[in-house]
Scaffold this motif. Structure first.
Motif: not given
Length: 148
Positions: A14-21, A50-58, A101-105
């Motif tokens: 759901k977070v990914f869908i929100l980010a994509t929208l 994306i980074v906060w909820n799914a991680g660095w790789i996503p 992304s790196t700093v946030l992770n």
């Protein structure tokens, strides 16, 4: 409940869908306004999600996707021939998104570490009295809401 707490309770898809929208909304605005107004910094909001909820790789994958779409949206209305400026702008966007992304992770990792240190006893790794009391009260409240 604040928006941050609500987002953390949502499944990752759901977070990914929100980010994509949010990303698509930003790109639509970017396309409609043309090259005169650069709104690519608004991509940091979905990238943050994306980074906060799914991680660095996503986040890295999403950064590549964002940079690619920004490149094509900025190159499409201008001309069919790609210029070095468009390529360097795309590369700069990608590098900036990777750095963000790196700093946030790293920030999230440090926040989790500091939170763990604040809630636990350093010797036993058990909850300290304040944290234990807070979690016990949360469980009591949860049981009361469920009628247990």
């Amino acid at each position: 409940m604040n928006i941050g707490a609500w987002i953390q309770k949502q499944p990752k898809w759901k977070v990914f869908i929100l980010a994509t929208l949010l990303f698509l909304l930003d790109e639509t605005i970017d396309y409609l306004t043309g090259p005169e107004l650069n709104v690519s910094f608004f991509h940091l909001v979905p990238l943050f999600l994306i980074v906060w909820n799914a991680g660095w790789i996503p986040g890295i994958i999403y950064s590549f996707f964002c940079s690619l779409v920004i490149f094509f949206v900025s190159a499409f209305p201008a001309q069919a021939i790609l210029t070095s400026i468009q390529l360097s702008n795309a590369a700069a966007n990608f590098v900036f998104f990777i750095a963000f992304s790196t700093v946030l992770n790293q920030l999230k990792k440090y926040l989790e570490k500091v939170t763990f240190m604040a809630e636990t006893d350093g010797l036993t790794n058990l909850l300290n009295p304040r944290s234990f009391s807070q979690r016990a009260n949360q469980e009591v409240d949860s049981c009361a809401k469920k009628g247990m």
